[in-house]
Design a protein around this motif. Structure first.
Motif, mmCIF file in Angstrom:
data_model
loop_
_atom_site.group_PDB
_atom_site.id
_atom_site.type_symbol
_atom_site.label_atom_id
_atom_site.label_comp_id
_atom_site.label_asym_id
_atom_site.label_seq_id
_atom_site.Cartn_x
_atom_site.Cartn_y
_atom_site.Cartn_z
ATOM 1 N N PRO A 1 0.835 -1.212 0.000
ATOM 2 C CA PRO A 1 0.000 0.000 0.000
ATOM 3 C C PRO A 1 0.865 1.256 0.000
ATOM 4 O O PRO A 1 0.524 2.250 -0.647
ATOM 5 N N PHE B 1 0.644 4.545 -2.594
ATOM 6 C CA PHE B 1 0.533 5.958 -2.196
ATOM 7 C C PHE B 1 1.694 6.762 -2.780
ATOM 8 O O PHE B 1 1.510 7.839 -3.338
ATOM 9 N N LEU C 1 1.304 14.964 1.543
ATOM 10 C CA LEU C 1 0.546 14.170 2.511
ATOM 11 C C LEU C 1 0.582 12.694 2.132
ATOM 12 O O LEU C 1 0.824 11.822 2.975
ATOM 13 N N LEU C 2 0.347 12.408 0.835
ATOM 14 C CA LEU C 2 0.346 11.013 0.377
ATOM 15 C C LEU C 2 1.717 10.372 0.611
ATOM 16 O O LEU C 2 1.805 9.226 1.056
ATOM 17 N N VAL D 1 4.007 11.253 2.829
ATOM 18 C CA VAL D 1 4.245 11.039 4.268
ATOM 19 C C VAL D 1 3.438 9.847 4.759
ATOM 20 O O VAL D 1 3.937 9.003 5.521
ATOM 21 N N LEU D 2 2.171 9.752 4.293
ATOM 22 C CA LEU D 2 1.347 8.610 4.685
ATOM 23 C C LEU D 2 1.983 7.304 4.215
ATOM 24 O O LEU D 2 1.969 6.308 4.941
ATOM 25 N N LEU E 1 4.681 6.489 6.664
ATOM 26 C CA LEU E 1 4.160 6.070 7.966
ATOM 27 C C LEU E 1 3.530 4.679 7.874
ATOM 28 O O LEU E 1 3.740 3.833 8.743
ATOM 29 N N VAL E 2 2.758 4.450 6.801
ATOM 30 C CA VAL E 2 2.113 3.146 6.627
ATOM 31 C C VAL E 2 3.168 2.064 6.476
ATOM 32 O O VAL E 2 3.055 0.970 7.029
ATOM 33 N N LEU F 1 4.495 1.296 9.876
ATOM 34 C CA LEU F 1 3.546 0.587 10.738
ATOM 35 C C LEU F 1 3.348 -0.841 10.269
ATOM 36 O O LEU F 1 3.429 -1.789 11.049
ATOM 37 N N LEU F 2 3.055 -0.998 8.970
ATOM 38 C CA LEU F 2 2.666 -2.315 8.469
ATOM 39 C C LEU F 2 3.850 -3.115 7.968
ATOM 40 O O LEU F 2 3.742 -4.313 7.760
ATOM 41 N N GLY F 3 4.983 -2.444 7.750
ATOM 42 C CA GLY F 3 6.127 -3.147 7.181
ATOM 43 C C GLY F 3 5.883 -3.577 5.751
ATOM 44 O O GLY F 3 6.449 -4.554 5.279
ATOM 45 N N SER F 4 4.994 -2.881 5.064
ATOM 46 C CA SER F 4 4.749 -3.258 3.660
ATOM 47 C C SER F 4 4.361 -2.039 2.855
ATOM 48 O O SER F 4 3.941 -1.039 3.402
ATOM 49 N N MET G 1 12.309 -9.404 5.226
ATOM 50 C CA MET G 1 10.901 -9.162 5.543
ATOM 51 C C MET G 1 10.070 -10.414 5.213
ATOM 52 O O MET G 1 10.054 -10.865 4.071
ATOM 53 N N ASN H 1 -4.188 -5.167 4.837
ATOM 54 C CA ASN H 1 -3.321 -3.994 4.965
ATOM 55 C C ASN H 1 -3.674 -2.943 3.930
ATOM 56 O O ASN H 1 -3.719 -1.749 4.228
ATOM 57 N N LEU H 2 -3.926 -3.416 2.699
ATOM 58 C CA LEU H 2 -4.263 -2.486 1.621
ATOM 59 C C LEU H 2 -5.533 -1.710 1.964
ATOM 60 O O LEU H 2 -5.587 -0.483 1.846
ATOM 61 N N ALA I 1 -4.950 0.819 4.712
ATOM 62 C CA ALA I 1 -4.314 2.037 4.203
ATOM 63 C C ALA I 1 -5.334 2.891 3.463
ATOM 64 O O ALA I 1 -5.348 4.123 3.575
ATOM 65 N N LEU J 1 -6.553 6.775 4.103
ATOM 66 C CA LEU J 1 -6.582 7.762 3.023
ATOM 67 C C LEU J 1 -7.954 8.430 2.949
ATOM 68 O O LEU J 1 -8.067 9.652 2.796
ATOM 69 N N ILE K 1 -1.498 14.809 10.211
ATOM 70 C CA ILE K 1 -0.283 13.977 10.132
ATOM 71 C C ILE K 1 0.307 13.758 11.521
ATOM 72 O O ILE K 1 0.695 12.652 11.884
ATOM 73 N N PHE L 1 0.011 6.076 15.802
ATOM 74 C CA PHE L 1 0.829 4.911 15.434
ATOM 75 C C PHE L 1 1.746 4.536 16.595
ATOM 76 O O PHE L 1 1.912 3.364 16.915
ATOM 77 N N LEU M 1 1.560 0.902 18.875
ATOM 78 C CA LEU M 1 2.606 -0.127 18.751
ATOM 79 C C LEU M 1 2.687 -1.055 19.962
ATOM 80 O O LEU M 1 2.618 -2.274 19.795
ATOM 81 N N ALA N 1 -1.351 -5.299 13.245
ATOM 82 C CA ALA N 1 -0.585 -4.137 12.787
ATOM 83 C C ALA N 1 -1.504 -2.987 12.383
ATOM 84 O O ALA N 1 -1.115 -1.824 12.442
ATOM 85 N N ILE O 1 -3.747 2.155 12.448
ATOM 86 C CA ILE O 1 -4.558 2.850 11.454
ATOM 87 C C ILE O 1 -5.967 3.091 11.988
ATOM 88 O O ILE O 1 -6.549 4.161 11.799
#
Lengths: 316, 222
Positions: free
Chosen positions: A176, A180, A302-303, A305-306, A309-310, A313-316, B1, B12-13, B16, B20, B107, B114, B118, B130, B134
């Motif tokens: 993801p 972004f 913003l996108l 930075v998100l 951050l994502v 957090l998610l490691g992906s 990973m 996860n998708l 996210a 958004l 932000i 976040f 954790l 995880a 969000i």
């Protein structure tokens, strides 16, 4: 430096120099088709550059050396950037010399010089264009850096060849954060290359110009170099996007000659698709007011930075 | 990973995507688009809940997903659209602070939540833990939206979006709440929405506008 590395570096730079005007011609042709106009020749940018090189240069009386030097600096910076970005192969001697942050620095150097040259002459439109360019630039640069940092976080390196190697070899997974970052990168590229939502490359109205207003005073070989440099900039941004988000087909480290030869048609095909997409975006959207640009680029930031951050957090 | 299973990647998708959409709602100027974004957020929530149900074989989550779909994608947006038609209020949404500043505050809130999530997520053993960060971030962003908006309807949409975030938090931390609780919350939201709709009419009757700053003068008129 092995001979293969040297050859791939030379081939890549030559290809960038040769194909950049073609990309602009292709985009103009696609845009004309989409808008139901008769399309200009695909080779028109080459003819323009040749015509400009054959003319005599006219320079304003009060122009300082900066005005004369700027086209060469801008063109040189874009050539360096084309040598760093792995568009054909990742075995690049230049790629190891400079990382993504240096690449952003190169783009900034070109921007500063062209803005200085525009202000140097002292015409109203020149300094207006220069101020607008810096205004857009200072909003676009952090977003671009954030996109590159996201890619660096995923691959664990800020060096472009390493990033592309990691991206080309990873297992197929949904990222993801990369989605972004990709959207943010597309928005930044539109703004940086003076394309339609932010600036109109085909405008004849001085009051709405950004990039065109800065080069109004240039003629002949200087103008030819600047035109070539801006097509190279578009080419560089396209190749950077391809390298970061669609790396399939780029010759990875140690792939050898056959991969290098095979990479060129793949790159041309990807650029053709990308150019068509750009023409489509330009046809479908209208130019924004200049004071809407902060919102547009703020969204890109913003996108980006998100995305970072994502990714954390998610490691992906 | 280590690569996650495919369904976890999809979760996860969608997580996210949810984040958004929360930002898109925060930046939205038009009240009709705001409601459409709210419906989209509900849809993303329903799909991700269904994927969690499929991936973890928790059949009760299918019911939650269906409930979310009916309530938050169809019923509530329809109610809101009807309210707007009846009240004839299609004005642009006015914020107390301008949109870029709101985004920057957003932000900061995302970073904060976040970090907050954790250590909590490490206590959980679900595959979706995880995404707790969000979920918390979207709750915070909805709070921010309620704070920065002046008119009544965007505040209510913010309240409903906050419920979306809480629901997502429950799904990601513990695979959802018991069915009874979920049904109760769904009913609460529905009844709350209807009562608020009546309130809108009362507020407008009293002040000829839905601007909530008029409510501050109630005391002085005694």
């Amino acid at each position: 430096m092995t001979p293969t590395e040297f050859a791939s570096q030379l081939l890549q730079l030559g290809l960038a120099l040769a194909l950049a005007p073609l990309l602009v011609g292709w985009i103009n042709q696609c845009r004309a088709w989409l808008q139901n106009k008769s399309a200009p020749s695909l080779l028109l940018p080459y003819r323009t550059i040749r015509k400009l090189f054959m003319k005599d240069a006219v320079v304003a009386l009060q122009a300082s050396p900066i005005f004369r030097v700027a086209p060469y600096v801008v063109f040189g910076a874009m050539c360096c950037a084309a040598a760093i970005i792995p568009s054909l192969a990742t075995d690049l001697p230049f790629g190891r010399a400079a990382d993504t942050i240096a690449l952003v620095g190169l783009f900034a150097l070109a921007r500063v010089f062209i803005a200085l040259a525009a202000m140097d002459i002292g015409t109203a439109f020149g300094s207006l264009g220069a101020r607008r360019e810096m205004f857009v630039g200072f909003l676009a640069e952090p977003a671009l850096l954030m996109v590159l940092f996201t890619a660096s976080l995923i691959s664990g390196s800020t060096s472009l060849p390493t990033i592309v190697d990691v991206f080309a070899h990873r297992e197929l997974a949904i990222y993801p954060s990369l989605a972004f970052a990709g959207v943010a990168f597309a928005m930044v590229s539109l703004a940086e290359n003076a394309r339609i939502p932010v600036d109109n490359p085909a405008t004849h109205l001085e009051l709405t110009m950004i990039h065109e207003a800065m080069i109004l005073e240039y003629s002949a070989r200087h103008l030819a170099l600047i035109e070539w440099a801006s097509s190279l900039k578009l080419f560089n941004y396209s190749c950077l996007g391809i390298a970061l988000f669609f790396p399939v087909g780029i010759g990875v480290a140690g792939a050898g000659w056959t991969a290098l030869v095979a990479a060129a048609p793949v790159l041309v095909a990807k650029l053709a698709v990308g150019g068509f997409a750009l023409a489509l975006v330009e046809t479908l959207s209208a130019k924004m007011r200049i004071f809407r640009a902060p919102e547009f680029l703020g969204t890109a930031f913003l996108l980006a930075v998100l995305a970072m951050l994502v990714n954390l957090l998610l490691g992906s | 990973m280590a690569t996650l299973p495919l369904y976890a990647q999809f979760i996860n998708l969608f997580a996210a995507f949810l984040l958004l959409l929360a930002f898109a709602m925060l930046a939205q100027r038009r009240v009709l688009s705001l409601i459409n974004l709210f419906a989209m957020q509900g849809f993303a929530l329903a799909v991700s809940t269904a994927i969690v149900a499929y991936g973890t074989h928790q059949s009760h989550l299918y019911w939650s997903a269906g409930l979310t779909l009916v309530l938050k994608v169809l019923l509530l947006p329809w109610l809101l659209h009807r309210l707007i038609r009846q009240l004839d209020v299609k004005w642009d949404v006015e914020g107390l602070i301008n949109i870029p500043t709101t985004m920057l505050v957003g932000i900061v809130l995302v970073v904060f939540s976040f970090n907050l999530a954790l250590p909590i997520a490490q206590l959980s053993h679900t595959v979706t833990r995880a995404t707790l960060g969000i979920a918390m971030a979207s709750v915070m962003l909805s709070f921010l939206m309620m704070i920065t908006r002046r008119k009544a309807i965007p505040q209510v949409v913010g309240f409903l979006a906050m419920e979306n975030g809480l629901f997502f938090a429950a799904t990601s931390a513990t695979y959802g709440m018991p069915m009874v609780v979920e049904l109760g919350i769904a009913l609460d939201v529905l009844v709350g929405m209807i009562i608020l709709g009546v309130f809108f009419f009362q507020i407008r009757e009293q002040f000829d506008s839905l601007d909530l700053k008029h409510l501050e003068t109630l005391k002085e008129n005694e």
